[in-house]
Design an enzyme around this catalytic site. Structure first.
Site, PDB file in Angstrom:
ATOM      1  N   LYS A   1       1.313  -1.103  -0.119  1.00 42.67           N
ATOM      2  CA  LYS A   1       0.193   0.064  -0.164  1.00 42.67           C
ATOM      3  C   LYS A   1       1.303   1.416  -0.325  1.00 42.67           C
ATOM      4  O   LYS A   1       1.589   1.618   0.612  1.00 42.67           O
ATOM      5  CB  LYS A   1      -1.203  -0.328   1.229  1.00 42.67           C
ATOM      6  CG  LYS A   1      -0.984   1.194   1.715  1.00 42.67           C
ATOM      7  CD  LYS A   1      -2.091   2.044   0.779  1.00 42.67           C
ATOM      8  CE  LYS A   1      -2.964   3.380   1.087  1.00 42.67           C
ATOM      9  NZ  LYS A   1      -1.293   4.226   1.406  1.00 42.67           N
TER      10      LYS A   1
ATOM     11  N   GLU B   1       9.910   1.298  11.388  1.00 47.79           N
ATOM     12  CA  GLU B   1      11.050   2.297  10.981  1.00 47.79           C
ATOM     13  C   GLU B   1       9.897   3.281  10.955  1.00 47.79           C
ATOM     14  O   GLU B   1       8.885   4.008  10.257  1.00 47.79           O
ATOM     15  CB  GLU B   1      11.383   1.925   9.930  1.00 47.79           C
ATOM     16  CG  GLU B   1      12.851   2.561   9.352  1.00 47.79           C
ATOM     17  CD  GLU B   1      12.868   3.916   9.096  1.00 47.79           C
ATOM     18  OE1 GLU B   1      12.806   4.723   9.869  1.00 47.79           O
ATOM     19  OE2 GLU B   1      12.702   3.508   7.866  1.00 47.79           O
TER      20      GLU B   1
ATOM     21  N   CYS C   1      13.896  10.430   7.162  1.00 52.56           N
ATOM     22  CA  CYS C   1      13.577  10.688   8.550  1.00 52.56           C
ATOM     23  C   CYS C   1      14.797  10.154   9.599  1.00 52.56           C
ATOM     24  O   CYS C   1      15.092  10.207  10.807  1.00 52.56           O
ATOM     25  CB  CYS C   1      12.662   9.120   8.863  1.00 52.56           C
ATOM     26  SG  CYS C   1      13.515   7.506   8.168  1.00 52.56           S
TER      27      CYS C   1
ATOM     28  N   GLU D   1       9.075  15.846  15.315  1.00 52.47           N
ATOM     29  CA  GLU D   1       9.815  15.508  14.505  1.00 52.47           C
ATOM     30  C   GLU D   1       9.106  16.712  13.180  1.00 52.47           C
ATOM     31  O   GLU D   1       8.133  16.540  13.073  1.00 52.47           O
ATOM     32  CB  GLU D   1       9.712  14.309  13.383  1.00 52.47           C
ATOM     33  CG  GLU D   1      10.499  13.837  12.538  1.00 52.47           C
ATOM     34  CD  GLU D   1      10.058  12.819  12.164  1.00 52.47           C
ATOM     35  OE1 GLU D   1       8.795  12.138  11.557  1.00 52.47           O
ATOM     36  OE2 GLU D   1      11.405  11.924  11.168  1.00 52.47           O
TER      37      GLU D   1
HETATM   38  P1  ADP Z   1       2.999  10.374   7.338  1.00 47.43           P
HETATM   39  O1  ADP Z   1       4.009   9.510   6.955  1.00 47.43           O
HETATM   40  O2  ADP Z   1       3.217  11.023   6.197  1.00 47.43           O
HETATM   41  O3  ADP Z   1       2.990  10.767   8.953  1.00 47.43           O
HETATM   42  P2  ADP Z   1       1.519   8.421   8.334  1.00 47.43           P
HETATM   43  O4  ADP Z   1       2.555   7.539   8.763  1.00 47.43           O
HETATM   44  O5  ADP Z   1       0.156   8.642   8.586  1.00 47.43           O
HETATM   45  O6  ADP Z   1       1.835   9.592   7.183  1.00 47.43           O
HETATM   46  O7  ADP Z   1       1.503   7.313   6.976  1.00 47.43           O
HETATM   47  C1  ADP Z   1       2.647   7.020   6.755  1.00 47.43           C
HETATM   48  C2  ADP Z   1       1.469   5.535   5.734  1.00 47.43           C
HETATM   49  O8  ADP Z   1       0.316   4.347   6.561  1.00 47.43           O
HETATM   50  C3  ADP Z   1       0.872   5.577   4.483  1.00 47.43           C
HETATM   51  O9  ADP Z   1       0.778   4.807   3.842  1.00 47.43           O
HETATM   52  C4  ADP Z   1      -0.725   5.732   5.172  1.00 47.43           C
HETATM   53  O10 ADP Z   1      -1.382   5.969   3.581  1.00 47.43           O
HETATM   54  C5  ADP Z   1      -0.859   4.596   5.828  1.00 47.43           C
HETATM   55  N1  ADP Z   1      -1.487   4.797   6.712  1.00 47.43           N
HETATM   56  C6  ADP Z   1      -2.620   5.799   6.763  1.00 47.43           C
HETATM   57  N2  ADP Z   1      -2.469   5.473   8.198  1.00 47.43           N
HETATM   58  C7  ADP Z   1      -3.391   4.410   7.998  1.00 47.43           C
HETATM   59  C8  ADP Z   1      -3.952   3.537   8.632  1.00 47.43           C
HETATM   60  N3  ADP Z   1      -4.467   3.645  10.489  1.00 47.43           N
HETATM   61  N4  ADP Z   1      -3.536   2.023   8.823  1.00 47.43           N
HETATM   62  C9  ADP Z   1      -2.301   1.742   7.797  1.00 47.43           C
HETATM   63  N5  ADP Z   1      -1.869   2.164   6.831  1.00 47.43           N
HETATM   64  C10 ADP Z   1      -2.213   3.789   6.905  1.00 47.43           C
END
Ligand code: ADP
Length: 492
Positions: free
Chosen positions: A185, A260, A293, A391
Site C-alpha cells: 500500500k 521504521e 527520517c 519531528e
Molecule cells: P506520514 O509518514 O506522512 O506522517 P503516516 O505515518 O500517517 O504518514 O502514513 C504512512 C503510510 O501509512 C501511508 O501509506 C498512509 O496511507 C498509511 N496509513 C495511514 N493511516 C493508516 C492506518 N490507520 N493503518 C494503516 N496504514 C495507514
C-alpha cells in the site's frame, strides 16, 4: 457504477497505470483521488481509491500465490528478483522522472542514487538468499540443530512518500526473496512508481498474485490491510501515531510488525571537529528538502566553536540553489504537499512566537512561490520546546550549544526518538567514546547516509521496532525454524 476517469497517466509517452494491481491484473475502483505534482501543482491523474474490498481481493490473491512462490526453489526466486532489477535499471530515467513529478525529490538524485539503489535492493536480497542465509548446524548431545528461514505467508508493506520506491523495495525485495507474497500500500501522495514496479514484476515472470499493489487514500486501505487476518507480517514505515494505530490493529491477530518511524536525530559537532566537514555534513541534513527520517536535525555544537561553525554553515547554505527539482543545478526542491508545507510552516511560526531566533530562512521562498520552504536554522530555543522534540520533516534545523561531553550526550539522547546520530570529531578515541553512549540505530561518524544493506537498520525507542538489512530482514519476513535431528532411529 461506471468508471469514467482515466486509468493511466502518461510520462514521456509511457502510461503509468493508476489502478490497483491485484492477482496479476489491473483493477479499478469506483472512487478515485487526485494526485498532483508538488513542483507546480500539475495534475498527475486520478488514482484508484481502494478500501476493504480491494484489500480482501489482494490478500486473497497473495494467499493463493503463496504456496507456489514459497515452493519455488531459492535459485529461481533469486533469478526473478534479478530480472526485476534488470528492468528497473533499464527504466531508470522513467522511474526517476515519475518519482520526481510525484514527490518533488531531485531528479539528479533519483537518477544517480535512488533508482540504482532500488535495483540494488533486489539484487542484494536475491544474492543474500543464496549466499549468506546460513547458520552453521550445531550439536546437542549428538542431535543436530538445523536453522532454516521458511516463507511465512503474506507480507503487508505500507510505505511513506519521502523516498517511495526506495523504501518500498527495501522491504518488498527481502519479503519476496524469503518466499513470502506481498501486498503493498503506497503512500497516497506518491502512488505512481509502485505501479510501474508492478508492471516490471509481471515482465520479470513473478507469478500473478505474488506482488499486489492496493492504492488508497488516508487510512482507508492501510487500516483494512493491517487488520486482515490473512496477513502474516506487517512492515510499516511512517509516523509514530499511525504505528500505534497499526500495532493495535495487529494485536488482534498477533501479526508481527516491523516499524521504521520518525526521528529527531542529533548532529553533534565536537570541539575537535574539522569545521569545513561539520558545515558540509550539516548542509546534508537538508537533503530531500529535509524530508528524511534519518536527518540530524538538531545541531549540537561545542560552545567554543559555535560562532565559527555557524558562519561556515551559513556560507554553505547561502550557495544552495532552490528550485525545480528537474533542473540538474537545483539542490533543494519543494515540499511534497501543501498539507505538509503548512505543517512545517506551523512548527516554525510557533517556534518564532515562543521567542526562538531564526538565524536564516524561516519562511517560504517567495521568489518561487508554491511549496518551496527556505532552508532554515533556528537557535535560542527553550529547552523542551516543540521544535526540539517533535519531528518537523522539513528543511528546518535547530542549533544548541554544549560545554561538556556529558551535556552533549544528555541533549543527544534527550528525545523520545533514537533513529540515528551524526557525530563530527577530529579525534578517533573521543568519537568512539561518544558514539558508544548514543542511543540510536545508526551512528554516522564524520559522514552521513552511508547505507550498506548488510548492516542492521532500524530505530531505538519510539523510532521503531526491529531491524532490517541482511539476515535481519529474513529473520522478520521468514519463519525461522530449528530442526533437531536425533542420531538414532535411522534404518540404514
Ligand atoms: P506520514 O509518514 O506522512 O506522517 P503516516 O505515518 O500517517 O504518514 O502514513 C504512512 C503510510 O501509512 C501511508 O501509506 C498512509 O496511507 C498509511 N496509513 C495511514 N493511516 C493508516 C492506518 N490507520 N493503518 C494503516 N496504514 C495507514
Amino acid at each position: 457504477m461506471t468508471m469514467t476517469h482515466a486509468t493511466s497517466f502518461s510520462v514521456a509517452g509511457v502510461a503509468v497505470d493508476t489502478r490497483h494491481y491485484i492477482g496479476g491484473s489491473r483493477v479499478g475502483s469506483a472512487l478515485t483521488f487526485s494526485n498532483c505534482s508538488p513542483i507546480d501543482g500539475a495534475a498527475l491523474g486520478e488514482i484508484a481509491r481502494g478500501g476493504p474490498r480491494e484489500v480482501d481481493a489482494a490478500v486473497a490473491a497473495a494467499r493463493a500465490a503463496f504456496p507456489g512462490w514459497a515452493a519455488t526453489p531459492a535459485a529461481e526466486r533469486s533469478a526473478v528478483l534479478h530480472r526485476i532489477a534488470d528492468l528497473v535499471e533499464q527504466n531508470i530515467e522513467l522511474l526517476a522522472m515519475v518519482e520526481t513529478l510525484d514527490n518533488g525529490g531531485l531528479l539528479r538524485s533519483n537518477l544517480r542514487g535512488v533508482m540504482p539503489r532500488v535495483a540494488h535492493n533486489f539484487r542484494f536480497f536475491a544474492d543474500w538468499l543464496l549466499e549468506h542465509l546460513d547458520h552453521p548446524d550445531f550439536d546437542t548431545r549428538g542431535h543436530t540443530n538445523h536453522v532454516s528461514w521458511d516463507p511465512s505467508g503474506v507480507a503487508a508493506i505500507i510505505t511513506p512518500w519521502n523516498a517511495p520506491l526506495m523504501l518500498a523495495t527495501w522491504r518488498i525485495a527481502p519479503a519476496l526473496a524469503a518466499g513470502d507474497t506481498v501486498v503493498l500500500k503506497p503512500a497516497e501522495w506518491t502512488p505512481l512508481t509502485a505501479s510501474l514496479l508492478a508492471d516490471f514484476t509481471k515482465q520479470a515472470g513473478l507469478p500473478d498474485g505474488a506482488f499486489n499493489v492496493v492504492q488508497g487514500y488516508g487510512a482507508e486501505a492501510g487500516a483494512a490491510l493491517v487488520a486482515h487476518p490473512g496477513v502474516s507480517r506487517i512492515s510499516f514505515t511512517g509516523s509514530v501515531p499511525t504505528a500505534k494505530t497499526i500495532a493495535r490493529a495487529a494485536a488482534d491477530n498477533l501479526t508481527p510488525c516491523s516499524f521504521e518511524l520518525g526521528g529527531k536525530s542529533p548532529c553533534i559537532v565536537l570541539a575537535d571537529a574539522d569545521l569545513g566537514l561539520a558545515a558540509n555534513l550539516a548542509v546534508e541534513q537538508y537533503d530531500n528538502a529535509g524530508q528524511v527520517c534519518l536527518s540530524g536535525t538538531r545541531i549540537l555544537v561545542h560552545e567554543s566553536i559555535a560562532t565559527e561553525f555557524a558562519d561556515a554553515f551559513r556560507a554553505q547554505v547561502g550557495s544552495l540553489r532552490q528550485g525545480d527539482p528537474r533542473d540538474p543545478e537545483t539542490d533543494i526542491g519543494p515540499q511534497v504537499h501543501l498539507r505538509h508545507f503548512e505543517r512545517i510552516r506551523g512548527f516554525v511560526d510557533r517556534a518564532k512566537a515562543e521567542g526562538a531566533n531564526i538565524v536564516f530562512g524561516g519562511e517560504a521562498n517567495s521568489e518561487l512561490g508554491g511549496l518551496y520552504f527556505r532552508p532554515t536554522l533556528i537557535d535560542q530555543v527553550a529547552a523542551g520546546s516543540e521544535i526540539l522534540t517533535q519531528e518537523v520533516f522539513g528543511p528546518v534545523l535547530t542549533m544548541q550549544t554544549f560545554s561538556t561531553d556529558e551535556e552533549a550526550i544528555e541533549l543527544a539522547n534527550g528525545t523520545e526518538f533514537g533513529l540515528a546520530a551524526v557525530l563530527v570529531s577530529g579525534d578517533r578515541r573521543h568519537a568512539d567514546e561518544i558514539a558508544r553512549r548514543l542511543v540510536a540505530g545508526t551512528v554516522w561518524v564524520n559522514c552521513f547516509f552511508v547505507r550498506d544493506l548488510r548492516a542492521p537498520f532500524g530505530g531505538s525507542k519510539k523510532s521503531g521496532i526491529g531491524r532490517e538489512g541482511g539476515t535481519w530482514s529474513f529473520d522478520f519476513y521468514a519463519d525461522v525454524k530449528n530442526t533437531v535431528v536425533a542420531p538414532h532411529g535411522w534404518k540404514e
